[in-house]
Structure formats: C-alpha cells, structure tokens
Design an enzyme around this catalytic site. Structure first.
Site, short mmCIF file in Angstrom:
data_model
loop_
_atom_site.label_atom_id
_atom_site.label_comp_id
_atom_site.label_asym_id
_atom_site.label_seq_id
_atom_site.Cartn_x
_atom_site.Cartn_y
_atom_site.Cartn_z
CE LYS A 50 8.26 -54.23 -9.78
NZ LYS A 50 9.16 -53.24 -9.18
CD GLN A 52 11.50 -50.69 -10.42
OE1 GLN A 52 10.34 -51.07 -10.37
NE2 GLN A 52 12.51 -51.44 -10.03
CG ASP A 110 8.71 -51.75 -3.35
OD1 ASP A 110 8.47 -52.95 -3.62
OD2 ASP A 110 9.27 -50.97 -4.15
#
Ligand code: NAP
Length: 298
Positions: free
Chosen positions: A55, A99, A122
């Site tokens: 990422k 994460q 997200d």
C-alpha cells in the site's frame, strides 16, 4: 469445450492506478493539494506486513503522500486510539486505515468507531456503511468497489441479474451485496449457516466468493456462462521447497479455478484478479476523500 474469459485484474488495476496518478498530478498543479494516506499496523502479522508495504509503495508511485505507523503487538487500545485521533486531525492525511486483524486484546469495533468517516477509506465506519445502504455518497470498502469495476467492464449493464455473494463480513460481503443491489441486481447473501450452498450458487448469474476457504466453490456449483469473482485468499507454503523453507507462500482462491473456468463465462484468477484492484481502489478512495475534504467535486 468453451472456456471462461479470464478477467485480468492486474492489467485493469494498473490502468486505474495510471489514471489516478494523472489526476493526482493535476490536483497538485491546480490546487497545490497532495492526497495523503496513513496506514496503521499493530503487531507483526507477516501477511499484513506485505499488504501494508504494498500500500505504501503504490501510494507513493501514484504521487501521493504515504505514512505507515507500526505499533508493537502489545500496544494498548489507548495508544492506538490516540494515534487514530492524531491522524484524524492531521491536515496532510486524507485517508486513514488500520490494517485488520489487530491483536485480540484490541477492539476492532472501537478502533473503527474512532476513525473519522471523512477519512475512512476502508468504508468500515457505521456512517459510511449507512450512507452506502441509504444510496448516499459514501467511502466504500475497496475490494467490493474493485469487484464492481471488473464486473461492469466484463458484463456492462448488470440490471436484473441474480447475484449471489458468499460471505457477509462488513469489509467484503455486505458492501458487495449493497453495490450489486444499487446496480439493480437481485441479490442473495450466503454464509456459513446457509443451507445447500451449491444449489444457491447454481442460481447465480454473478457469483462472488468471499469466504477464505481454498477451492470451496466447485465447477458443478456454477451456472453455465456465469461471471465468477473470486475474492478469497488462503495462503499455503510455496511449492518450491527452497522458497517454502524461506517462508514464501502461494495464494489460493475460494474457487476451484480449473473446474470453474470450464463452466463459467467470466472468471477472475487468484492471483491476478481481484487482489490488484483493491489497492487501486484504495488510492481512488484516498483521492476522493482528499477532494471532498477540500470542497472539490469528487
Ligand atoms: P471473514 O470476515 O472471515 O468472512 C468470511 C465469510 O465467509 C463469513 O461471512 C462467513 O460466514 C463465510 N463463511 C465461512 N465459511 C463458510 C462456508 N463454509 N460456507 C459459506 N460461507 C462461509 O473474511 P472477509 O474479510 O470477508 O474476507 C473473505 C476472504 O476474502 C478472505 O479469504 C480474505 O483474505 C479475502 N479478501 C481478499 C481481498 C483481496 O484484496 N483480494 C480483500 C479482502 C478480503 P459467517 O458470517 O456465517 O461466519
């Protein structure tokens, strides 16, 4: 025997990242704005470390600003929440994700709740989930958005198609179902308590498997000509003994690919299907978040 068209997510994702990089360059030139993404990793899960590294690299490659914050596996929830709070308030950061999974002593729900919905790239906050299900503009989970781009590119108009989504997580199954519904599909959500899953899957014009059980979906579960999107990832040791000894892994999807491609009309491979779309859509979400936070049309 006819074979399914293989959907090339790697090529699609690369094109999307190029378009995003062009838009980032324009945003910098016209508005002096550099979109910034912060990723928070707690602990040392090897798969998460790979995702987070990728990422960061791809964020920088698109011309964006990237920050990675790694906290020790025994970091307290107060420490994680304090970091999220600082990043929420940081004007250089437009997209913020933690994460997951996080270590067991931390509450994923409380961490998600602390993320500003405006930076929630997200799409996990209650605000963004609610906006998505209400048909309002939302930041939406990256992988389902990537799946929709692949489906629309392959099939065009999805109106009236019967879509079956296996999996009901907040990250994957539920937003996937909402996006298919918004595209006027008839949607069935299946899960671990569904009865006769093969029969449910055989009704699907579009089958999205987001479970995490290697090769669970067999060829005879698939309606001839269906579009099959394989989201699942299960890691096994590399087939090469030397690479396996070095801890290298290979990934396998939820769909028995060779069987399925003899029946389906379209299919995503693993790797090279959905996976590369996820980071591209994360960059897209960061770009959208940056524009909205600066009052620009997104
Ligand atoms: P998750 O939170 O573990 O959810 C898995 C879902 O599968 C649950 O809803 C579960 O049902 C369902 N399930 C489990 N066993 C089943 C069975 N035997 N039959 C039918 N349904 C079953 O996982 P996730 O975060 O949604 O991710 C799903 C998979 O996608 C994982 O392999 C993950 O690694 C992968 N993934 C890939 C990407 C990518 O970029 N390619 C991105 C995100 C996720 P219950 O709710 O009843 O337990």
């Amino acid at each position: 025997m006819t074979q399914a068209t293989i959907i090339d997510g790697k090529a699609f994702g690369a094109r999307l990242r190029e378009q995003i990089a062009d838009e980032v360059a324009r945003l910098k030139a016209d508005h002096g704005l550099t979109p910034g993404l912060a990723v928070v990793l707690v602990g040392e899960d090897p798969a998460s470390e790979i995702y987070v590294r990728n990422k960061g690299e791809q964020t920088r490659a698109a011309g964006m600003y990237s920050e990675t914050h790694t906290l020790a596996a025994d970091a307290s929830e107060a420490e994680v929440l304090a970091l999220v709070g600082r990043l929420n308030a940081d004007p250089a950061i437009h997209g913020l994700l933690v994460q997951f999974p996080v270590p067991d002593h931390l509450s994923q729900a409380r961490i998600v709740a602390a993320i500003s919905p405006d930076k929630d790239v997200d799409g996990l906050t209650v605000t963004n989930a609610g906006r998505l299900s209400s048909g309002l503009p939302a930041l939406t989970s990256c992988t389902p958005v990537g799946c929709m781009l692949l489906l629309k590119d392959a099939l065009g108009d999805l109106t009236g198609k019967h879509a079956v989504v296996i999996g009901r997580s907040n990250l994957m199954g539920k937003p996937m179902a909402q996006l298919l519904l918004a595209a006027d599909c008839t949607v069935t959500i299946a899960h671990s308590r569904s009865r006769d899953l093969p029969a449910i899957c055989r009704q699907a014009d579009i089958l999205v498997a987001a479970v995490g059980r290697a090769e669970m979906v067999r060829g005879d579960w698939i309606k001839p000509g269906a579009a099959v999107i394989d989201v699942g990832i299960t890691r096994f040791p590399s087939r090469d003994p030397e690479r396996a000894a070095a801890g290298k892994t290979r990934i396998v999807g939820d769909v028995a690919f060779d069987e399925a491609k003899a029946v389906a009309g379209w299919i995503t491979p693993v790797p090279g299907g959905v996976g590369p779309m996820t980071i591209a859509c994360l960059l897209q979400n960061t770009l959208v978040a940056a524009k909205r936070l600066h009052g620009l049309e997104a």
